[in-house]
Design a protein around this motif. Sequence first.
Motif, mmCIF file in Angstrom:
data_model
loop_
_atom_site.group_PDB
_atom_site.id
_atom_site.type_symbol
_atom_site.label_atom_id
_atom_site.label_comp_id
_atom_site.label_asym_id
_atom_site.label_seq_id
_atom_site.Cartn_x
_atom_site.Cartn_y
_atom_site.Cartn_z
ATOM 1 N N VAL A 108 0.821 -1.207 0.000
ATOM 2 C CA VAL A 108 0.000 0.000 0.000
ATOM 3 C C VAL A 108 0.859 1.263 0.000
ATOM 4 O O VAL A 108 0.542 2.234 -0.679
ATOM 5 N N LEU A 109 1.978 1.233 0.730
ATOM 6 C CA LEU A 109 2.669 2.491 0.999
ATOM 7 C C LEU A 109 3.886 2.752 0.120
ATOM 8 O O LEU A 109 4.321 3.898 0.059
ATOM 9 N N LEU A 110 4.452 1.753 -0.526
ATOM 10 C CA LEU A 110 5.686 2.002 -1.278
ATOM 11 C C LEU A 110 5.418 2.868 -2.499
ATOM 12 O O LEU A 110 4.322 2.866 -3.053
ATOM 13 N N ASP A 111 6.437 3.588 -2.920
ATOM 14 C CA ASP A 111 6.270 4.472 -4.063
ATOM 15 C C ASP A 111 6.319 3.720 -5.387
ATOM 16 O O ASP A 111 5.500 3.952 -6.268
ATOM 17 N N SER A 112 7.280 2.820 -5.488
ATOM 18 C CA SER A 112 7.436 2.108 -6.760
ATOM 19 C C SER A 112 6.380 1.027 -6.883
ATOM 20 O O SER A 112 6.198 0.203 -5.990
ATOM 21 N N ILE A 113 5.683 1.028 -8.009
ATOM 22 C CA ILE A 113 4.576 0.089 -8.197
ATOM 23 C C ILE A 113 5.105 -1.324 -8.441
ATOM 24 O O ILE A 113 4.450 -2.303 -8.109
ATOM 25 N N LYS B 127 4.018 4.169 -17.340
ATOM 26 C CA LYS B 127 4.198 5.580 -17.632
ATOM 27 C C LYS B 127 4.789 6.252 -16.413
ATOM 28 O O LYS B 127 4.186 6.253 -15.346
ATOM 29 N N GLN C 17 5.096 9.084 -14.637
ATOM 30 C CA GLN C 17 4.582 10.441 -14.495
ATOM 31 C C GLN C 17 4.490 10.765 -13.017
ATOM 32 O O GLN C 17 4.240 9.915 -12.188
ATOM 33 N N PHE D 243 2.422 12.318 -10.273
ATOM 34 C CA PHE D 243 1.047 12.735 -10.022
ATOM 35 C C PHE D 243 1.073 14.104 -9.371
ATOM 36 O O PHE D 243 1.774 14.316 -8.389
ATOM 37 N N GLN D 244 0.320 15.027 -9.952
ATOM 38 C CA GLN D 244 0.326 16.345 -9.323
ATOM 39 C C GLN D 244 -0.464 16.275 -8.026
ATOM 40 O O GLN D 244 -1.493 15.625 -7.958
ATOM 41 N N VAL E 120 -2.771 16.685 -4.905
ATOM 42 C CA VAL E 120 -4.130 17.163 -4.701
ATOM 43 C C VAL E 120 -4.144 18.043 -3.458
ATOM 44 O O VAL E 120 -3.498 17.711 -2.464
ATOM 45 N N ARG F 8 -7.806 13.404 3.558
ATOM 46 C CA ARG F 8 -8.330 12.109 3.131
ATOM 47 C C ARG F 8 -7.539 10.970 3.753
ATOM 48 O O ARG F 8 -8.107 9.984 4.221
ATOM 49 N N LYS F 9 -6.207 11.150 3.795
ATOM 50 C CA LYS F 9 -5.398 10.073 4.377
ATOM 51 C C LYS F 9 -5.714 9.890 5.851
ATOM 52 O O LYS F 9 -5.874 8.772 6.342
ATOM 53 N N THR G 92 -9.147 8.332 6.248
ATOM 54 C CA THR G 92 -9.142 6.909 5.925
ATOM 55 C C THR G 92 -8.458 6.090 7.002
ATOM 56 O O THR G 92 -8.922 5.009 7.363
ATOM 57 N N CYS H 207 -10.195 3.183 9.095
ATOM 58 C CA CYS H 207 -9.638 1.834 9.114
ATOM 59 C C CYS H 207 -9.350 1.389 10.542
ATOM 60 O O CYS H 207 -9.636 0.237 10.910
#
Lengths: 101, 203
Positions: free
Chosen positions: B27-32, B83, B85, B87-88, B90, B96-97, B100, B104
């Motif tokens: 959930v938390l890592l940057d690299s997909i 891709k 990119q 993400f710009q 928000v 929101r975090k 959530t 949870c």
Amino acid sequence: MQLQYFLLVAAALFCIGIYGLVNSRNAVRVLMSIELMLNAVNLNLMAFSNYLDPQTIKGQIFTVFVIAIAAAEAAVGLAIVLAIYRNRDTVDMEQFNLLKW
Amino acid sequence: MNLAEGVQIVSFGILSVMMLGAAIGVVLLDSIVYSAFLLGGVFISIAGIYLLLNADFIAAAQVLIYVGAVNVLILFAIMLVNKRQEFQPVPRAWIRKAATAAVCAGIFALLSTMVLSTPWAISTATPAGNASVVVIGLHFFSDFLLPFELASILLLMALIGAVVLARREFLPDDDFEKAQAEALKLPERPRELVPSGRNETVK
């Protein structure tokens, strides 16, 4: 070993899945979070099947069905992500607002 | 599983820590891509927990389907939509975090109090164990026959639907034909035509 341990671990996994589902920007990561939640449900079913119904293991049957449906869901979901990426040229969930007024 | 109680508890602890840590990493890592590989770790840990729950067939199915099919499918999807990119950001994303995370934590607290306060009717019968495959097969072909067949139809529908959804709507014609023409042309040196023997005899 007790039933409650498994149920607590499954609940924690489900909550992690919810957090990832809401907060992910990448659409593929949203699908991964859905897989996490489905696995938490499977873990619940298996724990109930082992501790409450060990002779006629119906929880394992349900788990097999959930696994089959999760595989179908993953295939269709990733195809949808691919189609959206081809149309919108992004996988950012914040820009998928086609149905938003 | 005929393991001692201590061995079971220790292996359950290791597997659950692995599973939860890998899930948090997903959930938390940057690299997909790291997330996808950690998802495989989650699936394998869950298969180990299934082994602790006397379900060897489901553990094997978990490894085969989830790690072998779903995880590879996710890796292919990452490869296809790769891709890079940024993400710009928000505005007010932290609300929101935080919301959530609070929700949870609330759900987890609710579930854990429910789990710990419910008097579960623990059965004392001996588990099916190694005969679980036989029992599952009996269920599939007697009282769960209709859902079993429906699952096969659902899988077929998902197969066709995924192909239809992921297919390109149109092919760019000129590029396609040019690529095909270049591909079909043999790379050979141009040379002058040799007159055949019959023409020579006429001369």
